[in-house]
Design a protein around this motif. Structure first.
Motif, PDB file in Angstrom:
ATOM      1  N   LEU A   1      66.758  45.842  36.917  1.00  0.00           N
ATOM      2  CA  LEU A   1      66.928  44.298  37.333  1.00  0.00           C
ATOM      3  C   LEU A   1      67.216  43.335  35.920  1.00  0.00           C
ATOM      4  CD1 LEU A   1      65.669  43.444  40.358  1.00  0.00           C
ATOM      5  CD2 LEU A   1      68.209  44.482  40.141  1.00  0.00           C
ATOM      6  N   GLU A   2      66.130  43.625  35.210  1.00  0.00           N
ATOM      7  CA  GLU A   2      66.107  42.798  33.843  1.00  0.00           C
ATOM      8  C   GLU A   2      67.290  42.943  33.218  1.00  0.00           C
ATOM      9  OE1 GLU A   2      64.463  39.248  32.439  1.00  0.00           O
ATOM     10  OE2 GLU A   2      63.109  40.471  34.191  1.00  0.00           O
TER      11      GLU A   2
ATOM     12  N   VAL B   1      59.538  37.141  40.918  1.00  0.00           N
ATOM     13  CA  VAL B   1      58.831  37.824  41.313  1.00  0.00           C
ATOM     14  C   VAL B   1      57.325  37.521  41.502  1.00  0.00           C
ATOM     15  CG1 VAL B   1      59.774  40.358  41.395  1.00  0.00           C
ATOM     16  CG2 VAL B   1      58.314  39.071  39.459  1.00  0.00           C
TER      17      VAL B   1
ATOM     18  N   GLY C   1      58.587  53.741  30.853  1.00  0.00           N
ATOM     19  CA  GLY C   1      57.579  53.843  31.134  1.00  0.00           C
ATOM     20  C   GLY C   1      58.270  52.699  32.437  1.00  0.00           C
ATOM     21  N   LEU C   2      59.886  52.044  32.064  1.00  0.00           N
ATOM     22  CA  LEU C   2      60.378  51.118  32.686  1.00  0.00           C
ATOM     23  C   LEU C   2      59.795  50.915  34.035  1.00  0.00           C
ATOM     24  CD1 LEU C   2      63.251  49.909  30.407  1.00  0.00           C
ATOM     25  CD2 LEU C   2      60.552  49.673  29.771  1.00  0.00           C
ATOM     26  N   ASP C   3      59.923  49.899  34.598  1.00  0.00           N
ATOM     27  CA  ASP C   3      60.171  50.110  36.225  1.00  0.00           C
ATOM     28  C   ASP C   3      61.470  49.210  37.417  1.00  0.00           C
ATOM     29  OD1 ASP C   3      59.948  47.408  35.833  1.00  0.00           O
ATOM     30  OD2 ASP C   3      57.499  47.312  36.474  1.00  0.00           O
TER      31      ASP C   3
ATOM     32  N   ILE D   1      61.899  46.343  38.462  1.00  0.00           N
ATOM     33  CA  ILE D   1      61.955  45.243  38.229  1.00  0.00           C
ATOM     34  C   ILE D   1      62.861  45.164  36.519  1.00  0.00           C
ATOM     35  CG2 ILE D   1      61.182  42.976  37.910  1.00  0.00           C
ATOM     36  CD1 ILE D   1      60.804  43.788  40.276  1.00  0.00           C
ATOM     37  N   ASP D   2      62.392  46.134  35.542  1.00  0.00           N
ATOM     38  CA  ASP D   2      62.640  46.442  34.292  1.00  0.00           C
ATOM     39  C   ASP D   2      64.283  46.474  34.029  1.00  0.00           C
ATOM     40  OD1 ASP D   2      59.939  45.934  33.420  1.00  0.00           O
ATOM     41  OD2 ASP D   2      59.570  47.833  33.330  1.00  0.00           O
TER      42      ASP D   2
ATOM     43  N   SER E   1      48.689  48.655  30.740  1.00  0.00           N
ATOM     44  CA  SER E   1      49.995  47.879  30.111  1.00  0.00           C
ATOM     45  C   SER E   1      50.751  46.451  30.872  1.00  0.00           C
ATOM     46  CB  SER E   1      50.820  48.836  29.497  1.00  0.00           C
ATOM     47  OG  SER E   1      51.313  49.736  30.977  1.00  0.00           O
ATOM     48  N   LYS E   2      51.020  46.849  32.024  1.00  0.00           N
ATOM     49  CA  LYS E   2      51.745  46.216  32.800  1.00  0.00           C
ATOM     50  C   LYS E   2      51.143  44.599  33.530  1.00  0.00           C
ATOM     51  CE  LYS E   2      53.902  49.158  35.523  1.00  0.00           C
ATOM     52  NZ  LYS E   2      55.443  49.067  35.487  1.00  0.00           N
TER      53      LYS E   2
ATOM     54  N   LEU F   1      61.265  42.668  27.688  1.00  0.00           N
ATOM     55  CA  LEU F   1      60.204  43.073  28.944  1.00  0.00           C
ATOM     56  C   LEU F   1      58.662  43.369  28.635  1.00  0.00           C
ATOM     57  CD1 LEU F   1      62.530  46.285  29.156  1.00  0.00           C
ATOM     58  CD2 LEU F   1      63.474  44.319  30.399  1.00  0.00           C
ATOM     59  N   ASN F   2      58.593  42.761  27.652  1.00  0.00           N
ATOM     60  CA  ASN F   2      56.809  42.389  27.626  1.00  0.00           C
ATOM     61  C   ASN F   2      56.469  43.732  27.105  1.00  0.00           C
ATOM     62  OD1 ASN F   2      56.891  39.442  27.708  1.00  0.00           O
ATOM     63  ND2 ASN F   2      57.073  39.499  29.829  1.00  0.00           N
ATOM     64  N   LEU F   3      57.149  44.146  26.340  1.00  0.00           N
ATOM     65  CA  LEU F   3      56.340  46.080  25.864  1.00  0.00           C
ATOM     66  C   LEU F   3      54.871  45.266  25.134  1.00  0.00           C
ATOM     67  CD1 LEU F   3      59.490  48.144  26.395  1.00  0.00           C
ATOM     68  CD2 LEU F   3      57.863  47.397  28.363  1.00  0.00           C
ATOM     69  N   GLU F   4      54.607  45.448  24.978  1.00  0.00           N
ATOM     70  CA  GLU F   4      53.389  44.793  23.849  1.00  0.00           C
ATOM     71  C   GLU F   4      52.320  46.202  23.518  1.00  0.00           C
ATOM     72  OE1 GLU F   4      51.504  42.215  22.937  1.00  0.00           O
ATOM     73  OE2 GLU F   4      53.139  41.142  23.979  1.00  0.00           O
ATOM     74  N   ASP F   5      52.539  46.968  23.994  1.00  0.00           N
ATOM     75  CA  ASP F   5      52.125  48.273  23.293  1.00  0.00           C
ATOM     76  C   ASP F   5      52.982  49.382  22.113  1.00  0.00           C
ATOM     77  OD1 ASP F   5      49.308  47.806  23.986  1.00  0.00           O
ATOM     78  OD2 ASP F   5      49.906  48.729  26.197  1.00  0.00           O
TER      79      ASP F   5
ATOM     80  N   SER G   1      65.690  34.897  35.950  1.00  0.00           N
ATOM     81  CA  SER G   1      64.840  36.466  35.627  1.00  0.00           C
ATOM     82  C   SER G   1      64.453  36.936  36.659  1.00  0.00           C
ATOM     83  CB  SER G   1      64.121  35.805  34.629  1.00  0.00           C
ATOM     84  OG  SER G   1      63.262  37.066  34.299  1.00  0.00           O
ATOM     85  N   PRO G   2      65.036  38.878  37.078  1.00  0.00           N
ATOM     86  CA  PRO G   2      64.024  38.521  38.223  1.00  0.00           C
ATOM     87  C   PRO G   2      62.543  39.100  37.757  1.00  0.00           C
ATOM     88  CG  PRO G   2      65.919  40.281  37.573  1.00  0.00           C
ATOM     89  CD  PRO G   2      66.015  39.087  36.362  1.00  0.00           C
ATOM     90  N   ALA G   3      62.380  39.291  36.661  1.00  0.00           N
ATOM     91  CA  ALA G   3      60.172  39.614  36.283  1.00  0.00           C
ATOM     92  C   ALA G   3      59.657  38.173  36.720  1.00  0.00           C
ATOM     93  CB  ALA G   3      60.766  40.293  35.005  1.00  0.00           C
TER      94      ALA G   3
ATOM     95  N   PHE H   1      50.700  42.806  30.266  1.00  0.00           N
ATOM     96  CA  PHE H   1      51.576  41.433  29.640  1.00  0.00           C
ATOM     97  C   PHE H   1      53.007  41.392  29.850  1.00  0.00           C
ATOM     98  CE2 PHE H   1      49.510  44.167  26.514  1.00  0.00           C
ATOM     99  CZ  PHE H   1      48.385  42.803  26.244  1.00  0.00           C
ATOM    100  N   LYS H   2      53.110  42.299  31.539  1.00  0.00           N
ATOM    101  CA  LYS H   2      54.791  41.977  32.335  1.00  0.00           C
ATOM    102  C   LYS H   2      54.146  41.088  33.520  1.00  0.00           C
ATOM    103  CE  LYS H   2      56.495  45.950  32.142  1.00  0.00           C
ATOM    104  NZ  LYS H   2      58.165  45.970  31.281  1.00  0.00           N
TER     105      LYS H   2
END
Lengths: 208, 85
Positions: B45-46, A116, B38-40, B42-43, A48-49, B16-20, A111-113, A51-52
């Motif tokens: 900070l976002e 990076v 399950g955000l991390d 970087i999320d 799933s990561k 946060l692009n949570l596609e699932d 945007s931090p995302a 998509f980030k």
């Protein structure tokens, strides 16, 4: 320098097509804008990561995943696979997005995302994280794909016992243009690891 | 408050692009980090940027985020109390 190593598999991604060892594995119409997302689903990537990530990392990750799935390489194997990649545009595609977000001083919300991913070698980190690779990795920015540089770099890693296998290649994104060519250098395989062979495989990109 | 919670769920999925996951699948009390969504980091900070940009809330100490971003309920309560936009 004696060359006992081979190229066991290779992958191209261009023009909304993904090919493995010269055969098209997945494709969508050229006008489709969600190619990478569709490929992720069709190829059962299940991470799933993904998509980030920015487009550059998604492209590298997808091509690596195609090869690793084919080679039965998983995070459980803990193999010593070095990563050696390069491109022309560095992280320019994402750099532009970041620049856009800081252009207007009255609406300054970087945007931090996005930030990076303003380094091209992050793609190596994404692959390493997924496959738990604690190996050598290097990224280079060149005007064009430099066959002799990649060949010599891979050979030196082998000779110096720095890696058992090496994932090499070229992953470039610049606006709507993109291309990826990755190949796996291993002790076994049908193709010789030579500059001529690498050139031949790289040039297949333009016939996709 | 329900409208704000719905807005936050939609923003989380989109930004946060949570596609699932869909907004409807996020419970008001679900943990956003760790075993929840399950955000991390970087999320996180976002989310701090989102608070500033959308609601005019500036978090000067990122450590504050841990309590504020625990769930949709905690986020919406904090925003409702502190928003300037």
């Amino acid at each position: 320098m004696e060359n006992q190593f081979k190229i066991s598999s290779y992958c191209h991604v261009k023009q909304n097509k993904i090919s493995l060892n010269g055969k098209v594995l997945f494709s969508v119409k050229p006008e489709e804008s969600t190619f990478l997302k569709q490929a992720y689903k069709a190829l059962n990537v299940n991470y799933s990561k993904f998509f980030k990530m920015d487009k550059l990392s998604q492209l590298a990750f997808l091509a690596a995943d195609v090869l690793f799935q084919y080679e039965n390489i998983s995070e459980e194997n803990q193999e010593n696979i070095a990563l050696v990649m390069g491109n022309k545009a560095s992280s320019l595609d994402t750099d532009r997005k970041h620049q856009d977000s800081i252009q207007d001083k009255t609406s300054y919300y970087p945007s931090p995302a996005v930030f990076v991913y303003t380094l091209p070698n992050i793609m190596l980190g994404e692959i390493s994280i997924k496959y738990k690779l604690y190996s050598e990795n290097s990224f280079f920015v060149f005007e064009n794909f430099k066959t002799n540089y990649f060949y010599n770099y891979a050979q030196s890693l082998i000779v110096d016992n720095k890696a058992d296998k090496i994932l090499c290649g070229w992953v470039n994104v610049d606006d709507e243009d993109y291309e990826a060519f990755l190949y796996l250098v291993t002790p076994n395989g049908d193709l010789q690891h030579t500059e001529q062979q690498i050139n031949t495989l790289y040039n297949e990109l333009w016939t996709l | 408050m329900d409208a704000l919670k719905q807005e936050l769920k939609e923003s989380l999925v989109e930004q946060l692009n949570l596609e699932d996951i869909t907004p409807a699948e996020i419970g008001d009390d679900d943990m956003l980090f760790g075993d929840g969504l399950g955000l991390d980091s970087i999320d996180a900070l976002e989310l701090i940027v989102m608070l500033d940009k959308t609601y005019g809330i500036k978090l000067t100490d990122p450590k504050q985020g841990r309590a504020i971003f625990e769930s949709i309920n905690t986020m919406s309560a904090y925003i409702a109390e502190h928003r300037t936009k």
